[in-house]
Design a protein around this motif. Structure first.
Motif, PDB file in Angstrom:
ATOM      1  N   GLY A   1      45.630  34.180  44.172  1.00  0.00           N
ATOM      2  CA  GLY A   1      45.468  34.990  42.970  1.00  0.00           C
ATOM      3  C   GLY A   1      46.371  34.599  41.827  1.00  0.00           C
ATOM      4  O   GLY A   1      47.275  33.781  41.958  1.00  0.00           O
ATOM      5  N   TYR A   2      46.088  35.179  40.683  1.00  0.00           N
ATOM      6  CA  TYR A   2      46.897  35.053  39.480  1.00  0.00           C
ATOM      7  C   TYR A   2      47.239  33.595  39.151  1.00  0.00           C
ATOM      8  O   TYR A   2      46.379  32.737  39.121  1.00  0.00           O
ATOM      9  CB  TYR A   2      48.137  35.944  39.596  1.00  0.00           C
ATOM     10  CG  TYR A   2      47.778  37.405  39.693  1.00  0.00           C
ATOM     11  CD1 TYR A   2      47.452  38.149  38.557  1.00  0.00           C
ATOM     12  CD2 TYR A   2      47.714  38.046  40.935  1.00  0.00           C
ATOM     13  CE1 TYR A   2      47.089  39.489  38.642  1.00  0.00           C
ATOM     14  CE2 TYR A   2      47.350  39.385  41.029  1.00  0.00           C
ATOM     15  CZ  TYR A   2      47.046  40.093  39.881  1.00  0.00           C
ATOM     16  OH  TYR A   2      46.667  41.415  39.975  1.00  0.00           O
ATOM     17  N   ASP A   3      48.532  33.305  38.901  1.00  0.00           N
ATOM     18  CA  ASP A   3      48.912  31.984  38.407  1.00  0.00           C
ATOM     19  C   ASP A   3      48.715  30.883  39.443  1.00  0.00           C
ATOM     20  O   ASP A   3      48.422  29.741  39.083  1.00  0.00           O
ATOM     21  CB  ASP A   3      50.360  31.988  37.898  1.00  0.00           C
ATOM     22  CG  ASP A   3      51.354  32.566  38.897  1.00  0.00           C
ATOM     23  OD1 ASP A   3      50.931  33.211  39.887  1.00  0.00           O
ATOM     24  OD2 ASP A   3      52.573  32.401  38.677  1.00  0.00           O
ATOM     25  N   VAL A   4      48.865  31.209  40.741  1.00  0.00           N
ATOM     26  CA  VAL A   4      48.655  30.200  41.787  1.00  0.00           C
ATOM     27  C   VAL A   4      47.213  29.720  41.772  1.00  0.00           C
ATOM     28  O   VAL A   4      46.930  28.512  41.747  1.00  0.00           O
ATOM     29  CB  VAL A   4      49.025  30.766  43.177  1.00  0.00           C
ATOM     30  CG1 VAL A   4      48.528  29.841  44.292  1.00  0.00           C
ATOM     31  CG2 VAL A   4      50.533  30.949  43.289  1.00  0.00           C
ATOM     32  N   THR A   5      46.273  30.652  41.766  1.00  0.00           N
ATOM     33  CA  THR A   5      44.860  30.288  41.740  1.00  0.00           C
ATOM     34  C   THR A   5      44.472  29.673  40.401  1.00  0.00           C
ATOM     35  O   THR A   5      43.631  28.765  40.348  1.00  0.00           O
ATOM     36  CB  THR A   5      43.993  31.520  42.061  1.00  0.00           C
ATOM     37  OG1 THR A   5      44.330  31.997  43.376  1.00  0.00           O
ATOM     38  CG2 THR A   5      42.510  31.190  42.014  1.00  0.00           C
ATOM     39  N   ALA A   6      45.098  30.124  39.328  1.00  0.00           N
ATOM     40  CA  ALA A   6      44.815  29.536  38.007  1.00  0.00           C
ATOM     41  C   ALA A   6      45.134  28.041  38.000  1.00  0.00           C
ATOM     42  O   ALA A   6      44.374  27.235  37.456  1.00  0.00           O
ATOM     43  CB  ALA A   6      45.625  30.250  36.932  1.00  0.00           C
TER      44      ALA A   6
END
Length: 208
Positions: A152-157
């Motif tokens: 999720g969030y910045d990791v997945t971005a």
């Protein structure tokens, strides 16, 4: 598209700071800019029939969200936490815009009618922020960081940014596929590789 902004917390410290440092006219202006960026750049929806059928986005500055900076409700309504605005140390307008990119992406993105992993939809919202140049330096994940592709969030971005490098327009195409349903196989359809393999290669690329 109509944009409305209501400062429900106008007499709280955060509400006062919103009025003094950001303001309603600027918020409406930046909402239009963000909306255009999401349609044109993130989701590449030049055909209006590909877009979510909403005709307004509403922002409310509220007193508290139990620790959250902001949240979306009823698809097109965004509550913004005045406590976050009060306590933020730094350039408040920049931080406000950054969060607004994330939340407005939620308003316009498809989610497979709720079947897509929450980590993926949050990652797409952070991807919009990253693509617009509003990822906070030192606080946003670096490429290769994380334990799962759907963390999720910045990791997945960052992982989506990698997929974009393999298949230009990947996020826009993925979002289009997610209009009515979701399947991990969409990653393979768009890149030729299963998502788990993509994640392993992504980690290896950055020595993780």
């Amino acid at each position: 598209m109509n944009y409305s902004v209501t400062n429900v917390a106008a007499y709280t410290p955060g509400g006062i700071r919103f009025t003094n440092e950001i303001g309603i006219p600027f918020t409406k202006q930046i909402m239009a800019t963000i909306n255009d960026f999401i349609w044109a750049t993130v989701f590449q929806q030049t055909d209006p029939s590909d877009r979510k059928p909403i005709d307004s986005v509403e922002v409310y500055i509220v007193e508290s969200l139990k620790g959250a900076e902001a949240e979306v409700w009823e698809i097109n309504k965004i509550n913004f936490n005045s406590v976050f605005l009060k306590d933020y140390h730094g350039y408040l307008k920049w931080a406000f815009i950054s969060v607004l990119y994330h939340e407005m992406t939620h308003c316009f993105q498809w989610s497979g009618e709720g079947r897509a992993p929450g980590g993926l939809t949050e990652g797409i919202a952070d991807y919009a922020m990253l693509s617009a140049g509003y990822a906070t330096a030192g606080m946003f994940a670096v490429p290769g960081q994380g334990d799962r592709w759907d963390q999720g969030y910045d990791v997945t971005a960052r992982f989506l940014q990698y997929c974009e490098g393999i298949s230009p327009g990947f996020v826009a195409k993925l979002n289009k596929k997610m209009r009515y349903d979701y399947d991990d196989k969409y990653f393979e359809d768009l890149t030729g590789k299963p998502v788990d393999r993509l994640w392993k290669e992504y980690k290896a690329t950055y020595g993780q």
